[in-house]
Write an enzyme that holds these catalytic residues in place. Structure first.
Site, PDB file in Angstrom:
ATOM      1  N   ASN A   1      88.221  63.025  44.255  1.00 29.94           N
ATOM      2  CA  ASN A   1      88.104  64.354  43.358  1.00 29.94           C
ATOM      3  C   ASN A   1      89.440  64.468  42.699  1.00 29.94           C
ATOM      4  O   ASN A   1      90.605  64.629  43.245  1.00 29.94           O
ATOM      5  CB  ASN A   1      88.247  65.374  44.297  1.00 29.94           C
ATOM      6  CG  ASN A   1      88.375  66.837  43.997  1.00 29.94           C
ATOM      7  OD1 ASN A   1      88.412  66.961  42.561  1.00 29.94           O
ATOM      8  ND2 ASN A   1      88.361  67.747  44.838  1.00 29.94           N
TER       9      ASN A   1
ATOM     10  N   LYS B   1      90.529  66.508  40.552  1.00 31.92           N
ATOM     11  CA  LYS B   1      90.977  67.835  40.509  1.00 31.92           C
ATOM     12  C   LYS B   1      91.749  67.931  38.843  1.00 31.92           C
ATOM     13  O   LYS B   1      91.069  67.666  38.119  1.00 31.92           O
ATOM     14  CB  LYS B   1      92.226  68.047  41.433  1.00 31.92           C
ATOM     15  CG  LYS B   1      91.670  67.815  42.904  1.00 31.92           C
ATOM     16  CD  LYS B   1      92.621  68.535  44.088  1.00 31.92           C
ATOM     17  CE  LYS B   1      91.932  67.977  45.465  1.00 31.92           C
ATOM     18  NZ  LYS B   1      92.746  68.381  46.647  1.00 31.92           N
TER      19      LYS B   1
ATOM     20  N   HIS C   1      84.718  73.808  46.989  1.00 33.02           N
ATOM     21  CA  HIS C   1      86.084  73.233  47.530  1.00 33.02           C
ATOM     22  C   HIS C   1      86.839  74.248  47.998  1.00 33.02           C
ATOM     23  O   HIS C   1      86.837  75.652  47.797  1.00 33.02           O
ATOM     24  CB  HIS C   1      86.569  72.440  46.518  1.00 33.02           C
ATOM     25  CG  HIS C   1      87.762  71.546  46.937  1.00 33.02           C
ATOM     26  ND1 HIS C   1      89.162  72.175  47.217  1.00 33.02           N
ATOM     27  CD2 HIS C   1      87.933  70.389  47.158  1.00 33.02           C
ATOM     28  CE1 HIS C   1      89.663  71.257  47.649  1.00 33.02           C
ATOM     29  NE2 HIS C   1      89.295  70.031  47.687  1.00 33.02           N
TER      30      HIS C   1
ATOM     31  N   GLU D   1      89.799  75.057  47.469  1.00 38.18           N
ATOM     32  CA  GLU D   1      90.758  75.495  46.560  1.00 38.18           C
ATOM     33  C   GLU D   1      89.877  76.557  45.475  1.00 38.18           C
ATOM     34  O   GLU D   1      90.629  77.570  45.057  1.00 38.18           O
ATOM     35  CB  GLU D   1      91.346  74.370  45.451  1.00 38.18           C
ATOM     36  CG  GLU D   1      92.383  73.444  46.482  1.00 38.18           C
ATOM     37  CD  GLU D   1      92.530  72.132  46.088  1.00 38.18           C
ATOM     38  OE1 GLU D   1      91.873  71.724  45.062  1.00 38.18           O
ATOM     39  OE2 GLU D   1      92.986  71.342  46.870  1.00 38.18           O
TER      40      GLU D   1
ATOM     41  N   GLU E   1      86.359  69.297  55.030  1.00 36.03           N
ATOM     42  CA  GLU E   1      87.785  69.161  54.702  1.00 36.03           C
ATOM     43  C   GLU E   1      88.700  70.264  55.324  1.00 36.03           C
ATOM     44  O   GLU E   1      88.761  71.442  54.647  1.00 36.03           O
ATOM     45  CB  GLU E   1      87.996  69.403  53.141  1.00 36.03           C
ATOM     46  CG  GLU E   1      87.216  68.216  52.401  1.00 36.03           C
ATOM     47  CD  GLU E   1      87.929  67.977  50.895  1.00 36.03           C
ATOM     48  OE1 GLU E   1      88.095  66.852  50.743  1.00 36.03           O
ATOM     49  OE2 GLU E   1      87.939  68.900  50.176  1.00 36.03           O
TER      50      GLU E   1
ATOM     51  N   GLY F   1      96.321  67.531  51.088  1.00 34.62           N
ATOM     52  CA  GLY F   1      97.353  67.227  50.283  1.00 34.62           C
ATOM     53  C   GLY F   1      98.731  67.338  51.278  1.00 34.62           C
ATOM     54  O   GLY F   1      99.926  67.284  50.625  1.00 34.62           O
TER      55      GLY F   1
ATOM     56  N   SER G   1      93.694  64.273  53.150  1.00 36.13           N
ATOM     57  CA  SER G   1      94.791  62.981  53.415  1.00 36.13           C
ATOM     58  C   SER G   1      94.220  61.702  53.917  1.00 36.13           C
ATOM     59  O   SER G   1      94.697  61.100  54.744  1.00 36.13           O
ATOM     60  CB  SER G   1      95.834  63.637  54.243  1.00 36.13           C
ATOM     61  OG  SER G   1      96.531  64.857  53.798  1.00 36.13           O
TER      62      SER G   1
HETATM   63  P1  13P Z   1      93.839  64.879  49.452  1.00 35.39           P
HETATM   64  O1  13P Z   1      93.045  63.604  49.562  1.00 35.39           O
HETATM   65  O2  13P Z   1      94.951  64.906  48.299  1.00 35.39           O
HETATM   66  O3  13P Z   1      94.419  65.394  50.762  1.00 35.39           O
HETATM   67  O4  13P Z   1      92.678  65.981  48.918  1.00 35.39           O
HETATM   68  C1  13P Z   1      91.674  66.133  49.674  1.00 35.39           C
HETATM   69  C2  13P Z   1      90.768  66.909  48.540  1.00 35.39           C
HETATM   70  O5  13P Z   1      91.025  68.383  48.634  1.00 35.39           O
HETATM   71  C3  13P Z   1      89.495  66.528  48.156  1.00 35.39           C
HETATM   72  O6  13P Z   1      88.621  67.142  47.556  1.00 35.39           O
END
Ligand code: 13P
Length: 246
Positions: free
Chosen positions: A8, A10, A95, A97, A162, A168, A207
């Protein structure tokens, strides 16, 4: 099905850097030929450039969101048929976010999953608890509610677990916690989709790095990974993909 290793990307990159990253993933995967299925999800505006680089390779590309309507007056949004028109085969939905920044509800995610399926896309539907919910012992309740509210009947896609607090941050749940949650998700999906329903892969996200990928991907009911930060480096993404066993 082969484990799915999904990047992803982003809201990162430029046309040039997205194409270069796709090219590095393609070349690196051709050299390694692992057992996993690979997917990259760039920003929608970079999809045609990434598609041009990945066309004819085994690597799929997908969107990070879609609207619930197939077209219409929805300024700034992207319809599922538009993603399909770019050759996308997958779309990430719900997601954390988007849930946090755009107020996406389980009802909205469900409608998007149906729109994606109607356009021939395979949804990757994201669920996960926040830190306060985990600390309060409410992680399964939260994830269960997201599955019951967000997964439509006849769902033919994948789920990504997740935990919001692991995204992150460099922190992950313990292996026992991941295994327990994935078992809970499998049981809930059996209930929601019925015995005759498709069996979605359940990806872990949050992560995932080259150093923890083998342990996470080796757990029961972990059918792949959804990767943010580490997917922006071709070598790290490919190292994670090589940790997946067919
Ligand atoms: P990270 O791998 O940066 O923790 O992000 C995970 C994520 O949100 C994937 O959709």
């Amino acid at each position: 099905m082969a484990p799915l290793i999904a990047g992803n990307w982003k809201m990162h990159g430029s046309l040039a850097s997205a194409a270069a990253l796709a090219g590095a993933v393609r070349a690196g995967w051709q050299a390694r030929q692992g057992a996993a299925e690979l997917l990259v999800c760039p920003a929608a505006i970079h999809l045609p450039a990434v598609a041009a680089v990945l066309a004819g390779s085994p690597i799929a590309w997908g969107g990070q969101d879609c609207h619930a309507a197939p077209q219409g007056a929805h300024t700034g949004d992207i319809a599922a048929p538009m993603l399909a028109d770019c050759g996308a085969r997958y779309v990430i939905l719900g997601h954390s976010e988007r849930r946090a920044e755009h107020g996406e509800s389980d009802v909205a995610v469900r409608a998007k999953a149906m729109a994606a399926a109607a356009a021939g896309l395979r949804p990757i539907l994201c669920v996960g608890e926040n830190e306060a919910e985990r600390n309060a012992g409410q992680a399964e309740a939260r994830v269960g509610a997201q599955l019951r509210g967000g997964v439509p009947a006849g769902f033919a896609g994948d789920i990504a677990y997740e935990p919001v607090w692991a995204i992150g941050t460099g922190r992950t749940p313990t292996e026992a916690e991941v295994a327990a949650m994935h078992g809970f998700i499998r049981a809930t999906l059996r209930d929601v989709l019925g015995a005759g329903g498709a069996a979605p892969r359940i990806l872990y996200g949050g992560s995932v790095k080259p150093g923890n990928a083998a342990a996470l991907l080796g757990l029961a009911e972990v059918g792949g990974a959804l990767i943010g930060g580490a997917s922006l480096k071709a070598e790290d993404f490919l190292a994670i993909a090589m940790a997946a066993r067919g």
